[in-house]
Design an enzyme around this catalytic site. Structure first.
Site, PDB file in Angstrom:
ATOM      1  N   CYS A 407       0.859  -1.176   0.000  1.00 44.43           N
ATOM      2  CA  CYS A 407       0.000   0.000   0.000  1.00 44.43           C
ATOM      3  C   CYS A 407       0.898   1.230   0.000  1.00 44.43           C
ATOM      4  O   CYS A 407       2.123   1.109  -0.081  1.00 44.43           O
ATOM      5  CB  CYS A 407      -0.964   0.012   1.184  1.00 44.43           C
ATOM      6  N   HIS A 588      -4.516   6.143   7.948  1.00 48.49           N
ATOM      7  CA  HIS A 588      -3.125   6.375   8.335  1.00 48.49           C
ATOM      8  C   HIS A 588      -2.488   7.312   7.323  1.00 48.49           C
ATOM      9  O   HIS A 588      -3.038   7.550   6.252  1.00 48.49           O
ATOM     10  CB  HIS A 588      -2.344   5.064   8.417  1.00 48.49           C
TER      11      HIS A 588
END
Length: 669
Positions: A407, A588
């Site tokens: 990611c 995040h």
């Protein structure tokens, strides 16, 4: 009572030699730039170079009458072997293995009177492997605060012992081997037998067995010969692009179908780009054509021998540009003739075979490419030039052993997805398959399977072109996981024998063994990753952005991040959603925002009524800020919980923070 055992499939000799050759080339190829630098300095500044400079070339004396050392000798004696030794150790055991491997290599360098490339290929991996084994003896047994002391002194002491072993034990053996191999080469040259090596080299190239010969023997011997004579014929025994060019030209004129249509593009990639594997499928479609490349290779080598021509340093890749760049000053005519004549002979013989046989080379090029990739052990980076782009799971030619979730930041969604899939693969009976996570920016082309969010797949493909790619829309319960598990089963039971390879990326989520909530909130580096004050049972936010702010504020209150990181959490959400499925989102920051993390922390906010998260309902928002993977054991717990409907229901019904922390503790029990 007798117990029935299932025999493990044997790995063929070809595969073992192929793996060994790949390992050897893995030590040489990353350092080709250093070889080229040495070749440039040698070609320019030695006594017979283009611009002789005594101080740089290492000949003559200085004003005080002291012999010049120059750059050529020290680079070949110290720099290049040390780089190889370091790289070999690093392959086995990362930087720590590289350092010990370099120390060990210094012993054989000083102990021998010749450049120690073979010695470096022995001592580098030996240093990395042995220090890895030593570290495993006291892993987890060092008292806190003494780690650096133990690590530094163990590496230093063991490196010193290995250097002594190299000096007294290994260097005499390697010197003897090098001299013996050199004598064999000289015998072949003196008796005009060197062209016969093409009988072995050309088939070995197609079978991907050439690395063991080329990088394990020919390059070290060629360097020694170049140091003594200013050039070496050995550098062109395998790298000559002529034989492959001749074969592809024959397909251009006398082939049919896809083979004829794709041959011009393949010829450009092969001859100008230096990627020789592009022509291997054309041989596999009609194996008798290997005779053409053998004859071409023999012609090229004979021409080099007759004209006393050679290169000053290795040519990698085998492009005509790289070959000419490394050609010795007095060898241009011979080298060019060797390439032209090799291509001509290969073209004539391949043309004759294609014209006189019923099969004109129109077999399925895709099938031949797949066979080539099966022998290589992974997808070819240039095969799409032959058969076009393929789907995510079009070709897998070896057992799946390394899977990575990637990611943008590599610390949230990818970590949880890796945990979910790892548990599925273990449950399927394949615990040795590594499932790791990484930021896309840190990916390397060393994985069998890459899993990314569908919005990130294209970015990941540019860094891992040889891997099979899976795109998912959420990391918690994607149906793609079942496909990957099935792929693991098929490739490890029906495909080639599995080879257990250490992954280059060691970011696997730790499997902690906490038995209660206190262990879930265990102190890491003096600060708890998940603490009671970071859990809210009834969030006040009513939309996605407000929820990110609420989770981010808990991280701010802990002193784990600054306000810039919370802004980066919003940026990350705008680029790719952090919705995970099962009512869970884990916002995040971006990869660049990691510099704004002060220490690892996780926050949890529950929204009993649910909020809209880009069209998905979310009841749990987990804010993540992680350094050095310290937060991953909590994410592992979260991933396990949210793949279990009963445990998700317990989270929804929990009335106290302690119940939530207790649940995470039970998960890791």
């Amino acid at each position: 009572m007798a117990t029935e055992t299932v025999a493990k499939p044997r790995t063929s000799l070809r595969v073992r030699v192929q793996k060994f050759g790949t390992f050897l080339s893995g030590m040489i190829m990353p350092n080709i730039g250093a070889f080229i630098a040495w070749g440039i300095i040698t070609a320019l500044f030695i006594e017979k170079g283009w611009i002789p400079v005594p101080a740089l070339g290492g000949f003559g004396t200085n004003a005080e009458g002291v012999p010049n050392v120059g750059l050529v000798g020290p680079m070949i004696t110290y720099l290049l072997p040390l780089l190889i030794g370091y790289t070999g150790g690093k392959i086995v055991y990362d930087v720590r293995g590289g350092v010990v491997g370099a120390i060990a290599t210094m012993g054989v360098i000083v102990g021998a009177g010749i450049p120690m490339f073979i010695g470096a290929m022995i001592m580098g991996p030996l240093g990395g492997w042995t220090i890895k084994k030593l570290d495993s003896l006291w892993d987890g047994k060092i008292r806190p605060g003494f780690e650096m002391l133990v690590n530094n002194f163990s590496a230093g002491i063991w490196g010193a012992l290995l250097a002594l072993l190299g000096f007294y034990g290994i260097s005499p053996l390697v010197t003897w081997f090098s001299q013996g191999a050199g004598n064999v080469v000289q015998f072949l040259v003196s008796n005009n037998l060197l062209p016969l090596t093409s009988i072995f080299i050309e088939p070995a190239k197609v079978l991907f067995l050439n690395n063991a010969i080329n990088h394990g023997v020919l390059t070290p011997l060629g360097i020694q010969q170049s140091l003594e004579q200013g050039k070496s014929i050995l550098f062109l025994l395998e790298a000559n692009p002529g034989p492959g060019l001749g074969l592809l030209l024959a397909y251009m004129f006398f082939g049919r179908g896809a083979a004829k249509a794709s041959a011009p593009g393949a010829a450009i990639i092969h001859f100008l780009g230096g990627i020789h594997e592009i022509y291997f499928p054309y041989v596999l479609m009609k194996p008798i054509l290997i005779l053409a490349t053998i004859a071409g290779g023999m012609t090229g080598i004979a021409t080099l021998a007759l004209t006393n021509s050679g290169l000053v340093a290795p040519s990698a890749p085998g492009s005509i540009f790289a070959v000419l760049f490394q050609t010795s000053r007095d060898s241009y005519v011979g080298v060019i003739l060797a390439v032209v004549l090799a291509a001509t002979v290969s073209f004539l013989i391949a043309s004759l075979i294609l014209r006189t046989s019923k099969d004109k080379g129109e077999d399925d090029l895709s099938a031949a490419t797949a066979r080539m990739e099966a022998m290589k052990g992974k997808k070819s980076s240039v095969s799409s030039a032959l058969v076009g782009e393929r789907s995510d799971v079009a070709v897998l030619t070896r057992p799946v052993q390394n899977i990575v979730f990637a990611c943008d930041a590599g610390m949230g969604s990818s970590a949880m997805g890796a945990t979910v899939l790892r548990n599925k693969i273990k449950a399927a009976g394949f615990p040795d398959v590594k499932v790791t996570n990484s930021a896309i920016a840190n990916l390397s082309d060393t994985f069998d399977v890459v899993v990314t969010h569908q919005d990130l797949t294209e970015r990941a493909q540019t860094k891992t072109s040889s891997a099979v790619h899976y795109s998912v829309d959420n990391f918690m319960n994607s149906p793609k996981y079942d496909e990957i598990v099935e792929l693991v089963k098929t490739s490890n039971t029906e495909g080639p024998a599995a080879a257990h390879v250490d992954s280059a990326v060691e970011t696997q989520v730790p499997q902690t063994q906490g038995a209660h909530a206190a262990e879930s909130a265990a102190a890491v580096g003096g600060k708890g990753v998940l603490l009671p004050e970071s859990v809210i049972l009834d969030g006040t936010a009513r939309d996605r952005d407000a929820a990110i702010d609420e989770a981010g504020k808990l991280l701010l209150d802990r002193g784990a991040v600054d306000t810039t990181y919370v802004q980066a959490m919003h940026e990350r959400e705008e680029s790719v959603s952090t919705y995970m499925g099962s009512f869970l989102a884990i916002p995040h920051g971006t990869n660049d925002a990691k510099v704004h993390i002060k220490h690892s922390a996780v926050s949890i906010v529950r929204y009993p009524e649910g909020i809209d998260w880009g069209g998905k309902q979310v009841k749990f928002v987990v804010g993540v800020a992680g350094l050095n993977n310290e937060h991953l054991h909590i994410l592992a717990s979260i991933a396990k919980i949210f793949t279990n409907k009963a445990q998700v229901a317990q989270l929804e019904e929990a009335s106290t923070v302690e119940e939530i922390l207790e649940l995470f503790g039970k998960v890791n029990a």
